[in-house]
Every structure is written in C-alpha cells, then in structure tokens.
Design an enzyme around this catalytic site. Structure first.
Site, short mmCIF file in Angstrom:
data_model
loop_
_atom_site.label_atom_id
_atom_site.label_comp_id
_atom_site.label_asym_id
_atom_site.label_seq_id
_atom_site.Cartn_x
_atom_site.Cartn_y
_atom_site.Cartn_z
N ASP A 127 56.23 30.24 85.36
CA ASP A 127 55.34 30.83 86.37
C ASP A 127 54.13 29.93 86.55
O ASP A 127 53.71 29.24 85.63
CB ASP A 127 54.85 32.22 85.94
CG ASP A 127 55.95 33.25 86.02
OD1 ASP A 127 56.99 32.97 86.64
OD2 ASP A 127 55.76 34.35 85.43
N GLU A 143 61.34 30.07 81.98
CA GLU A 143 60.51 31.13 81.35
C GLU A 143 61.21 32.47 81.33
O GLU A 143 61.30 33.11 80.29
CB GLU A 143 59.17 31.27 82.10
CG GLU A 143 58.34 32.44 81.58
CD GLU A 143 56.99 32.57 82.23
OE1 GLU A 143 56.54 31.61 82.87
OE2 GLU A 143 56.37 33.65 82.09
N TYR A 159 58.84 44.92 52.90
CA TYR A 159 59.39 46.03 52.10
C TYR A 159 59.45 45.69 50.62
O TYR A 159 59.22 46.56 49.78
CB TYR A 159 60.77 46.43 52.63
CG TYR A 159 60.67 47.30 53.86
CD1 TYR A 159 60.01 48.52 53.79
CD2 TYR A 159 61.19 46.89 55.08
CE1 TYR A 159 59.87 49.31 54.91
CE2 TYR A 159 61.06 47.68 56.21
CZ TYR A 159 60.40 48.89 56.12
OH TYR A 159 60.27 49.67 57.21
#
Lengths: 571, 362
Positions: free
Chosen positions: B242, B190, B94
């Site tokens: 995983d 995770e 910005y």
C-alpha cells in the site's frame, strides 16, 4: 452569667475561709437581679403596646407596681437550659461534672491527690437516678454547708483573674435545685474535715423565692473515712452510654487529669476504675493583674479614673502586669503625655493616645505562673493511661495573650494501636482541664484542627473535614479566662490568637506524627522488600544450579551469598 | 552458530554471574538496547545494525524478579539446545508456571525475557529452541522447495506451481530448505487479497516470477525465506505494498533492512536487495487512484521516519517520497486499482512498472 456560675463552683469549697466575701457576692446577685428586672419590664411594655384598643394605658406608677425583684433561683428555674439542664440526659452529665469538678478543685487547693467516686443508682421511680459523688478532699465546715449547697451564686472568684476549673456553668446547688424540682427530694451532704471530728450530715432544700437554704435534716453521724465530702442528689435523668455520656466525660477527665483516681459505678452495677497515673498535683496558680494588650479603651478610661496611683507612670506600673517603670515611661513618651500627670485628669483624647501607645510598645507576655498547664509529660501519661496507641506526643505552647488574658495551649496526639483505622480522627477538647463534650463544631479548637493541613503530616484529610485514620487529637486551653461562646460553656470563641496557638501546637504534633508514620512506612517498605528479595533469590540459585550443574550445597551457599549482597545494597 | 557453541555461551554467562556472587558483588547481565536509536544503516552490509549501546541489568531489589526469570529462561534455553527440542513462546510461558513466584503472569512478559536472552547471546531465538507462533507467509509460482520428510529425512520436492488456487506455507524454520527455480524475480505482496487475484490469474506464469504473500509485516521466517531465495537463486525482489507510511516503513523497510527492535539478528532477517515497486505517491497521481486522507498516526509515523529512521536518512529518494505523500495528505491501497478494472493491475500497472525497474525506490 457564665462567669457567675464558674466562680461559684470554685468558691464553695473554699467558702469557709471567707465568709466575709459573702457581701461582695450578694452585690453581684443583686446586679443580676436588676438586669433580669429590666428585661421583665421591657417584656411588659411590649405586651402592652399592641393593646391599643384597651382604654387604659399603664402609667409609670402602674408599671412600678409590677416591677419587683426576681430571685436568682427563680430565674435559673425558668432558664435551666442555659445551665446545662436542657434534657434528662444532659442533666445527669451536668450534675456529675459539677460535683466532680468541685471535688477536684477542693482537693487540689488543699494539696490532696484526689480520689473521687461517682455512683449512679436507680432512683425511686423508673426515670429517676440517685447520683453520689464522694471525694477525699478537705471537707467543709458545718456552718458553710447549707450556704454552699443550697444557695445559688455563692462564690468568690468572679473578679479575680485566676485560672480555675468551673466550666459547667452551674454550681452543685443548681444541680440540687434541679433534683428538687424534678423529684421533690432534698440534696444530701455528708462532710468530715478531720479524723478526730465527727461527720456532719445535712439534707437541704432551696427556698427558690428567697434563694436561701432550708434545712430538712441536720445530724452528726459516724462516717468511717478520715476526711472528705459526699453529695447525693436524686434527679430525673436518663442514663446512656456512648458519645457525650457520663462515662466519656470521666474517661476524658482521666486523660487530662492523670493525678486523679476515679471510680465509677453505673445503675446496672458495672464498675470502672480510672487509675491514677501520676502523683504530681497541678501547680498552684496566682492571681494576676490585667495585661495592657488586652485592655479596651473604655476599660482603660475607667481604670484611669478609679486608680489610687498619683502619677500616670505609677498607674501603668502598678495596675497592669508586665509594665516596668521604664516601659511606663516609654508609653508616656509615645503618647506624648507627661508621665507625671494625674491619672484621673487624663482627657479622653490623651487616653486614646495612651491606648494606641500601649499597643505600639513592646511589652513582655503576661507571667505564666497564673496558668497551670497539664504539661507534656502528664498529657502523655494521661493518654497512655486511657488509650492504647503506638505513638503518643504532646506539645505545650508558651503562654500567649488574647485581649490581655494570658492563655496557654496544649495539644496531644495518640496514633495507631487499638484505635479504629477507618473513620475520622476523634477530637478531645479541654478548657482548664475540663472536657468539653458538646458543640464541637462551634469551637475554635475544632476550627484549628480542621484548618490544619494534616495531609502535610502523612494523614488523609478531605476538604473541610477532620483528618482520617487511627488518631485522637487532644487540645487543652488553660487560661485565667476561657472565652466561651455562650452561657452553656461548651465551645471556645474564635479569637485569632487562640486559633493560631492551637494551630501551632497541632503543627508541632503533626511534624512528630509524620516523622513516625513515615518511619513506620519505611520500615514496612523495607520489610516488604526483604520478603520480596527472599522470594526470588532461590530462583536465581536454581537457574544457576541447572545451568552449571551444581550440587545442592553449592546452591544453598549461593542463596546465602546472594541474600548478603542484596541486603547490603538495601541499607 | 552451532548448538554446542550456544550451550557453552549460556554456561559462560551463568558462570560469570556466579563468580560475581561469590566475590560478593552484584551480578550484572548486559543486553543490547533494542530501539531505533541504537541502530545504524550500513548500505554496504544492507541492513540495520546495532550501534553497540548496552543496557546493563544489575541485580538489585528492583530487578531481582526479572533477573531470576531471565536466568531461569536461560536455563530452559540450554535444556532445549542440548536436547534438540523446540518450544513456542506460548509454551515457554506455560512452562514458567512451574516456577512458583518467578512465573510469568502474562505472555508478553515472557516474550520480553526471551527477546532479551536472544539479544544477550546475539542469536535468533530459533537457535535457542524458541520458535514463533506466527505463520510465515505464502508462496505461489515458479519455485521448487526441497524439504525433508519429518519421519525419515528423505528429501521432499514441493512444486509451488502445483497448489492450484491455494499456496505453499513458509514453515517457521527455513534453514534446512533448498530451492530450485526458473523464475526471473520475486514479487512480495502486502495483502492476501492482491495475492489471491494474482494467483487466480496465474500472474506468475505470465511474468515468470515467484509470488509471496507477506500478510502485513513479514515474519522472521518469511524474511529469512525471501533472503535465502534472493541470495541462493540470485533473484531480484520487488515489494508491492500500500502507499502509506505503514506499507513503506513497517513492511518494506523491515523486509529490506530488518527491524530496529531486533537489530541483533537483522543480518539473517533482511533482504538487502529488495526494491520498492509500488504503490508510490507518484503512482497515485499517474494512475488517478482513489485515496483516503492520511490519519494522524500515519503523519506521525512518516515524520518519525524522516527524523529517526537511519534507512530513510540514507536515501534521498525516500525522503522525497515521504514529503510528497505528506504534501498530498492522502494514502492509497494496492487494491485501489480495481477502480479502473478488476484486472487493471495485471494488465497495465505491473507490466508498466516492471518495464521501468530503474524508477523503483531503493
């Protein structure tokens, strides 16, 4: 028929010199009449055929009773669409084209820079107009005026291989006849041959049965010009602007004939002047003999029979252009025919060999002094005069031959400027300096434009369409014999040689155009880059000022130095 | 690197640019090339390190815009450092809206420029005053974090066992934190779902550990936080993710040796002593886990890791694991243990794995 009228157009003005030729012309007329007669006879026979119930069949004698001569004027009256008088709008254009082309031919023949005025005034009734075409030409002898203006097929050039204008398919007399048919008014002619002589004023009608002039008025008047001819015809017509209009015809004429000054006034009183851009008259052309490459076997046999030459070698040398004795000998050797044999004794088989030998021998192109191309310089002058563009280019191809007729193709391009960016390119077609306004899609020139790969030349082009962009494409064919597709003389026939020459001319123009467009794009790109650089350089300087706590003067110096560095790297 | 040093370095670079301009030559900036092809793995150092390939940005017509933006962002960083101020990447985007033509249209553009500057000075962007938007992960278990009161700078003791069913959030900057613990190891998890299950059943008490939810690829702050615990408290770190190429190489590899994209700062943002607890391809077989077929992107990622990842290339066990996974053609999630029993993972899997720590993948 196409031929006949063309010849006529040219011949009228010159007629004074050659009253003798009249006989020849008449013979021509006769031949046409005979033809018509045959057609008529055939029609009769056809009508008779279904009437089998009818008890009485016609005998050859009955038929003979009905077979009579048809005047060429009667024939044209019935078939005026063949000559460009299909509708009132086209009739107006054809009338003016005929008049203007006659004027231009006469002026050029006499070595006068043409000043032609075309006025269209409202006629006595709403759908009638009075057309006036006035020139500063050599004028016409009093005795010739009735024949030229009120007798069809009065011409001299039918048999000659010589470049001439006369595209319109009909003489001014046909225009007069059309006026006479639609309004009942005679054609009015005023002509003056020199300052010291009085002007003759005629009002003429055609006796369509006899194809002979009928003089309504014959007087001597005071006409305050040094010389020239003025023709006035009142006819049923429709005046329109825009495409295929009189104005478009005049404008295009001005482009291809920059030596002409044209003045034009519409029925609304609007005036327009197409100024002269060059004082250079077209070069005089010469009549030529046929070139051997274009002669067909049948014609060759006929020429062998008719020739006055005693030996084959001298026949080849004297009856064709571009055959030297040496080349003639080579042809005879190739054909295995003795060069000393008598032409009239050449057998059919030998003629066939001769024909093949001709086409196997390398023969120079026909001489070019029978052609009068506009020339690159004058095409440019013409385009510049009428079209505001950024690029003008023109190419005059070396002469080439189709069917033994020499021809020369010229092309010109005008690109950019005030031309519309949207839409397809406009194609201007000319045959012997005369604009062709109708049947664009049937024309070999258009075909060539379409078949040129304009995309190679930085233009956009959809498949099978004209290129798009602010472009005008001009194509001119100059020839001793322009092969039109029909009697209406609006489109050039698709001879491969013609298509190829047009393509080569367009490709050369295209190469120049693409060079120009690419250069311009590069310049625009470079301008864009410059602006781009200037947009961001100040920010580099601001950032450096902030980080290094520089003052404003140092910042400005930095901007200058940076601009230098980048500009240098750009070039 | 101290703030003064950073500011001086920025000034130095700006000066070199100016000198080049004054000598009428094209100024250049050189950045380390940010890609896997420009990193090597040093097992002794324990993280992915830049090989030293540079990309040189010369000021030309084509680069003038980015060049201007980079310099303006550098100037912004200098101001931040000097004023001891911070700015998120979004805020930086910005602020650039004041730069007229040099403004950024989209945030990814300004992010890239910030990453470039980070590489240019070989510091992390936090040191330049640019802080990430991202949240850093969650902690539960036997850890006391000593932070400072934002008003008076008074020390604040935060006991991570006292968050009930909630958790302590890792702040975006962790350099000032101090730690105390009695835990024996750190378990980096995770998914938030698995983390919740372990917190719910106070697994940290049972196993005497610190639980950390990474929520996918660990953020820089999360990596830095784990690294500091591991270094300062001398705790082993085990990763529980995983069983798929994403869990192995995007999450675990980044945690352990850092990323290829920001290799210039990996030395701070890696946990070299982390080990891979599971789920391993062998676990899928041993525990009869339900599976999904490998997706095309999984296969591509696995093959790419075998071919290009210097970390994988260094460890034979990892190459074997990938090949095994590719042969099986399946993947399994850490929550798949629920097939046996909801708390199977607490009662059987984790204890069994932790009993055989030697088998953890490197």
């Amino acid at each position: 028929m196409a031929k006949v009228t063309k010849t006529r157009a040219k011949s009228k003005k010159k007629a004074p010199k050659k009253a003798a030729k009249k006989t020849v012309k008449k013979k021509r007329c006769v031949s046409i009449k005979t033809k018509s007669k045959v057609i008529k006879a055939a029609t009769n026979a056809h009508e008779e055929a279904p009437g089998k119930e009818s008890p009485r069949h016609s005998t050859a004698e009955d038929m003979a009773l009905q077979q009579r001569e048809i005047s060429v004027a009667e024939f044209f009256t019935k078939n005026r669409h063949l000559l460009g008088f299909d509708n009132p709008r086209k009739a107006l254009l054809t009338t003016i084209k005929e008049g203007v082309d006659n004027s231009l031919d006469a002026c050029e023949e006499a070595g006068i820079l043409p000043d032609v005025k075309v006025f269209i005034a409202p006629g006595t009734e709403e759908d009638r107009f009075r057309v006036t075409i006035e020139d500063n030409g050599p004028g016409i002898l009093k005795t010739q005026i009735p024949m030229i203006f009120a007798k069809l097929l009065y011409g001299s050039k039918f048999h000659r291989l010589k470049m001439s204008r006369g595209q319109q398919g009909i003489g001014i007399s046909a225009a007069g006849m059309y006026g006479q048919l639609t309004t009942g008014k005679p054609i009015s002619i005023t002509s003056k041959t020199s300052q010291n002589k009085p002007a003759h004023h005629y009002e003429l009608e055609i006796d369509t049965k006899k194809n002979e002039p009928r003089i309504i008025l014959d007087e001597t008047i005071d006409w305050p010009v040094s010389r020239g001819t003025k023709v006035e015809i009142e006819l049923e017509a429709k005046f329109q602007k825009g495409r295929q209009s009189v104005q478009e015809y005049l404008e295009q004429t001005a482009i291809a004939n920059p030596h002409v000054s044209l003045e034009f006034a519409t029925p609304d009183g609007e005036k327009q002047v197409f100024k002269r851009a060059s004082k250079q008259l077209p070069v005089h052309t010469r009549e030529i003999k046929p070139h051997p490459y274009g002669v067909e076997l049948g014609v060759l046999i006929k020429m062998l029979h008719d020739t006055q030459a005693r030996t084959l070698q001298s026949f080849l040398h004297s009856d064709f252009s571009r055959i030297s004795s040496r080349v003639a000998r080579m042809i005879c050797e190739q054909a295995k025919v003795s060069e000393r044999s008598r032409p009239s004794r050449i057998a059919r088989q030998e003629a066939d060999n001769l024909y093949k030998a001709i086409n196997q021998t390398k023969i120079m192109n026909p001489q070019t002094d029978c052609l009068s191309p506009i020339g690159e310089e004058l095409i440019l002058a013409g385009l510049k005069k009428q079209i505001e563009a950024d690029l003008y280019t023109a190419v005059t191809r070396p002469p080439s031959v189709y069917r033994g007729n020499p021809f020369q193709i010229e092309a010109g391009l005008a690109y950019g400027g005030s031309l519309p960016v949207e839409g397809l390119a406009r194609v201007l077609r000319y045959a012997n300096r005369v604009p062709l306004l109708y049947q664009q899609s049937a024309c070999a020139m258009t075909r060539s434009v379409l078949n040129t790969a304009w995309r190679n030349y930085a233009l956009q082009q959809s498949a099978g369409a004209l290129p798009s962009g602010p472009l005008i494409i001009m194509v001119h064919m100059a020839s001793v014999w322009v092969p039109f597709t029909s009697e209406s003389k609006e489109a050039v026939a698709h001879y491969p040689e013609i298509i190829k020459e047009v393509r080569l001319a367009l490709q050369e123009c295209g190469r120049r155009l693409s060079l120009f467009i690419r250069r311009r794009r590069k310049a625009a790109e470079s301008e864009r880059k410059k602006a781009y650089i200037e947009q961001y350089i100040p920010h580099i300087a601001i950032a450096l000022r902030e980080m290094l706590e520089l003052n404003e003067r140092q910042e400005h110096t930095m901007v200058r130095q940076l601009t230098d560095v980048l500009q240098r790297s750009r070039s | 690197m101290s703030k003064v040093k950073v500011a001086n370095q920025i000034k130095e670079t700006a000066n070199s640019v100016r000198n080049k301009i004054q000598r009428k030559s094209k100024p250049t900036l050189s950045f380390p090339l940010r890609s896997l092809s420009n990193v090597t793995y040093h097992p002794k150092k324990g993280f992915l390190e830049l090989k030293g390939k540079k990309k040189i940005r010369t000021l030309t017509v084509a680069t003038v815009k980015t060049f201007a933006q980079t310099l303006r962002m550098m100037s912004q960083a200098k101001t931040l450092v000097e004023d001891d101020e911070i700015m998120t990447k979004r805020e930086a985007y910005y602020v650039s809206k004041n730069w007229d033509d040099a403004r950024f249209d989209e945030q990814p553009e300004s992010d890239t420029v910030i990453d470039d500057i980070e590489g240019l000075f070989e510091v992390n962007r936090e040191q330049l005053g640019f802080i990430p938007e991202e949240k850093g992960g969650e902690i539960a278990g036997k850890l006391i974090v000593i932070d400072r009161d934002s008003d008076g700078g008074k020390p604040l003791r935060i006991d991570c066992t006292k968050f009930g069913s909630g958790a302590y959030s890792i702040p975006s900057s962790v350099e000032h934190l101090k730690f105390e613990t009695k835990a024996k190891f750190v378990l980096a998890i995770e998914t938030a779902g698995m983390f919740q299950r372990l917190v719910k059943h106070n697994y940290w008490r049972k196993a005497n550990c610190i639980l950390i939810s990474m929520g996918g690829v660990p953020t820089r702050a999360c990596r830095r936080f784990i690294r500091r615990i591991a270094d300062e408290l001398k705790l082993p770190v085990y990763a529980f993710v995983d069983c798929d190429p994403y869990g192995m190489f995007n999450i675990y590899r980044t945690l352990k040796v850092g990323s290829g994209n920001a290799a210039h700062i990996n030395r701070y943002f890696c946990v070299p002593n982390a080990r891979f607890l599971g789920v391993t391809p062998q676990d899928i077989v041993n525990y009869k886990l339900p599976t999904h077929p490998l997706k095309d992107v999984d296969i591509k990622r696995a093959k790419d890791a075998l071919k290009n990842d210097p970390f994988v290339q260094h460890y034979k066990p990892w190459q074997d694991a990938i090949k095994q996974l590719l042969d099986m053609g399946v993947r399994a999630e850490q929550q798949a243990f629920a097939v046996h029993n909801l708390n199977y993972v607490i009662e059987h899997y984790l204890p069994e794995k932790l009993a055989a720590r030697k088998t953890f993948l490197p």
